[in-house]
Design a protein around this motif. Structure first.
Motif, PDB file in Angstrom:
ATOM      1  N   LYS A   1       0.829  -1.215   0.000  1.00  0.00           N
ATOM      2  CA  LYS A   1       0.000   0.000   0.000  1.00  0.00           C
ATOM      3  C   LYS A   1       0.859   1.260   0.000  1.00  0.00           C
ATOM      4  CE  LYS A   1      -3.970  -2.047   2.385  1.00  0.00           C
ATOM      5  NZ  LYS A   1      -4.750  -2.061   3.651  1.00  0.00           N
ATOM      6  N   GLU A   2       2.040   1.167   0.613  1.00  0.00           N
ATOM      7  CA  GLU A   2       2.946   2.322   0.695  1.00  0.00           C
ATOM      8  C   GLU A   2       3.685   2.565  -0.616  1.00  0.00           C
ATOM      9  OE1 GLU A   2       2.958  -0.089   3.220  1.00  0.00           O
ATOM     10  OE2 GLU A   2       1.544   1.225   4.302  1.00  0.00           O
ATOM     11  N   GLY A   3       3.670   1.605  -1.522  1.00  0.00           N
ATOM     12  CA  GLY A   3       4.404   1.753  -2.785  1.00  0.00           C
ATOM     13  C   GLY A   3       5.193   0.489  -3.098  1.00  0.00           C
ATOM     14  N   THR A   4       6.157   0.619  -3.983  1.00  0.00           N
ATOM     15  CA  THR A   4       6.959  -0.534  -4.406  1.00  0.00           C
ATOM     16  C   THR A   4       8.387  -0.384  -3.899  1.00  0.00           C
ATOM     17  OG1 THR A   4       5.627  -0.728  -6.412  1.00  0.00           O
ATOM     18  CG2 THR A   4       7.752  -1.863  -6.414  1.00  0.00           C
ATOM     19  N   THR A   5       8.902  -1.449  -3.302  1.00  0.00           N
ATOM     20  CA  THR A   5      10.293  -1.489  -2.868  1.00  0.00           C
ATOM     21  C   THR A   5      11.031  -2.556  -3.642  1.00  0.00           C
ATOM     22  OG1 THR A   5       9.720  -3.015  -1.082  1.00  0.00           O
ATOM     23  CG2 THR A   5       9.784  -0.653  -0.546  1.00  0.00           C
TER      24      THR A   5
END
Length: 486
Positions: free
Chosen positions: A478-482
Motif C-alpha cells: 500500500k505504501e508503494g513498491t520497494t
C-alpha cells in the motif's frame, strides 16, 4: 599530440585551437530536450558527450557556465511552422494539462541523467519562462527590417537577410541550393520566401499554449527560444554552442540568423555537433522498429537485445566511440563493452592492494601526457580509453610482481586514474557501489507504475519479470513498491 585543446568546429569544418573569449570563463549552450516523451538514446548520447566536454573544460581550470534548455512549448510536429505542438498533442491525448506532460517528462529526463551520472547544467531555462525575452527579440528583428508580420504571425525574411549575411554559413551551402532543395513547410501561403521561418505563430482558439503579444495571441517559434535564452544567459557572443547533428541544417542555422539579425554578431565561436545512432548498421528509428529506450536497454526487454546492460556499461559503450562518429548498437559490441568496463573497474580495485617498491618502473608523467593528448584532440574519449587499458596492463603487471612502483608514483597514479575515469569520463564502479543502482531502480519502478495506471499490465509484468531475471526483486504494498537484490 597537442599542448592546447583543439575542437572540431562545424562552421570551419576543421579542428581549431580553443581560445576562450574571456578566460578563465567559458560559456556553453546546448539545445536540450523537448519534453513530450521519454528521453531517447540519441538525446542521451548528446548529453553524455557534452557532459564529457563540460567535465574536461573544468578539469583544464575553466569556470564554465553551461546552459541547457528545456523546450516546453513551440516545438511543432515535423519541426516546421504548422501542425500541432508536440506537448499539447500529448496533453490532449492523455486529458492532462500541458504542464503536467512537461513536468512528467522533465522529471523523467532528470532521472535518466542521474542514472547516467551526467552533471546538471549551471542553468536550465525553459521556453515558457522566457516569453518576454522572445517577444522583445522579435520586435528587434522586425525593427531591423529582417522580419514581417502577416495576420498575427511573424516570419523571418531569409532572402533579405542573405543580402548582407551568409544564411548557410553553418552547413556551407549556398542560398540557391537551399531554395532548390527545401521541402514545402507549413504557412507557405503567408511567407514571402520558401526558406522563411516563423518567429511568432498566431494561435488558433483551440491551441492550448498561447500568450499575448503585440501581434495578438500566439506562441514563439521553436528556433527563437534558443536564441533568446542563449543571449540572455551567455551574452551576444559566447564560446560554444552544441547539440545533435540533426539540429545543424535548420534549427542552428536559423538560430545564427536570428542572433545576427538581432544584434549583428554571430552567437558562438565554436559549434559542436554529436553524430547519430545506428543499430546493426541501420539508422535507429521508430519506423524501422529498431529503436529502443534507455530502460529497455537496461532490462533487455526488447526483441533486438539478448540481455540487459547496466547504465555505466551503456555509458562506457557510448564513450568508446568519438562523439562525431556514428555509434552502432549491437549485442556483440555491448557485450565487449561490458567486459571492458569490468576489466577497467577491476584494475582500479587493485590499486589499494599493490605492493610498493623503492624503485619505480612507471613513467607517470608520460601516462598523464598521453591522457591529455587524447582529450586535447577534440575530446577523443576512445583514444583516452585505449590509453587507460594500457595502464590496466601495467596495474596487473604490478599486482603480479612483474613491474615495480614507488609509493609516490602509486599515489600519483591513483589520483590520475580517479580524475580521468570518475571525474572526466563520469564513470562509476557499479560493482562496489550498491547505492548507485538506486536512481535506476526508482526510474524503472516509476515506469512500471505508469504502465499499471494505464492498465498496461503486459509492460508492468515485463519490467518485474525482467528485473527478477537479472537478480532484482520488486515488492508491492500500500505504501508503494520497494526492491531488493536476490
Amino acid at each position: 599530440m597537442y599542448d592546447s585543446l583543439f575542437i572540431y568546429n562545424t562552421i570551419s569544418r576543421k579542428k581549431e585551437e580553443f581560445k576562450a573569449i574571456n578566460p578563465p570563463y567559458v560559456g556553453m549552450y546546448v539545445c536540450g530536450p523537448t519534453v513530450y516523451s521519454d528521453v531517447h538514446l540519441g538525446n542521451c548520447r548528446t548529453f553524455i558527450s557534452f557532459d564529457l566536454i563540460y567535465r574536461y573544460l573544468m578539469h583544464l581550470g575553466y569556470k564554465v557556465r553551461y546552459v541547457r534548455n528545456i523546450t516546453d512549448a513551440g516545438h511543432l510536429e515535423g519541426d516546421g511552422d504548422s501542425g500541432e505542438d508536440k506537448i499539447s498533442k500529448k496533453a490532449k491525448l492523455a486529458s492532462l494539462e500541458p504542464m503536467e506532460i512537461v513536468q512528467t517528462y522533465t522529471n523523467g529526463f532528470h532521472d535518466m541523467m542521474k542514472v547516467f551520472n551526467v552533471l546538471p547544467p549551471s542553468i536550465e531555462p525553459t521556453a515558457t519562462g522566457h516569453i518576454i525575452e522572445q517577444i522583445e527579440m522579435v520586435k528587434t528583428i522586425l525593427a531591423k527590417g529582417l522580419a514581417y508580420e502577416v495576420d498575427g504571425s511573424v516570419y523571418f525574411d531569409v532572402e533579405k537577410y542573405n543580402q548582407h549575411h551568409n544564411y548557410g554559413v553553418l552547413n556551407g551551402r549556398k542560398l540557391e541550393d537551399l531554395l532548390n532543395n527545401t521541402r514545402e513547410l507549413g504557412g507557405q501561403d503567408q511567407k514571402h520566401g520558401k526558406l522563411d521561418f516563423a518567429l511568432w505563430i498566431k494561435a488558433k482558439p483551440e491551441h492550448l499554449m498561447q500568450w499575448p503579444s503585440p501581434w495578438g495571441m500566439g506562441f514563439p517559434g521553436w528556433h527563437l527560444e534558443c536564441s533568446a535564452m542563449s543571449s540572455k544567459y551567455l551574452g551576444e557572443q559566447f564560446d560554444i554552442h552544441g547539440g545533435g547533428m540533426d539540429l545543424a541544417p535548420t534549427h542552428h542555422t536559423n538560430e545564427i540568423a536570428q542572433n545576427v539579425a538581432a544584434c549583428g554578431k554571430h552567437p558562438a565561436n565554436y559549434w559542436i555537433h554529436t553524430n547519430m545512432l545506428t543499430v546493426n548498421g541501420q539508422k535507429m528509428s521508430k519506423s524501422l522498429g529498431n529503436s529502443f529506450l534507455p530502460h529497455e536497454l537496461f532490462t533487455g526487454q526488447h526483441e533486438l537485445l539478448n540481455k540487459g546492460y547496466s547504465p555505466m556499461v551503456v555509458k562506457f559503450f557510448m564513450l568508446q566511440a568519438h562523439y562525431r562518429s556514428t555509434l552502432d548498437f549491437s549485442n556483440e559490441a555491448l557485450d565487449a563493452s561490458e567486459k571492458g568496463f569490468k576489466r577497467l573497474m577491476n584494475a582500479l580495485g587493485l590499486l589499494d592492494k599493490l605492493k610498493v617498491s623503492e624503485t619505480s618502473e612507471v613513467d607517470l608523467k608520460a601516462i598523464e601526457q598521453r591522457f591529455e593528448s587524447a582529450m586535447n584532440d577534440d575530446f577523443n574519449s576512445p583514444i583516452l580509453i585505449a590509453e587507460l587499458f594500457d595502464v590496466v596492463k601495467t596495474i596487473n603487471s604490478i599486482y603480479d610482481g612483474k613491474t615495480s612502483i614507488s609509493e609516490a608514483d602509486l599515489i600519483g597514479l591513483t589520483s590520475l586514474l580517479n580524475e580521468y575515469v570518475h571525474n572526466i569520463l563520469g564513470l562509476k564502479d557499479e560493482l562496489s557501489e550498491g547505492n548507485e543502482i538506486e536512481p535506476l531502480m526508482n526510474f524503472l519502478i516509476n515506469i512500471r507504475k505508469e504502465a499499471k495506471e494505464k492498465k498496461d499490465y503486459a509492460t508492468s509484468d515485463k519490467i518485474r519479470i525482467g528485473l527478477q531475471e537479472i537478480g532484482y526483486q520488486l515488492k508491492d504494498s500500500k505504501e508503494g513498491t520497494t526492491w531488493s537484490k536476490t
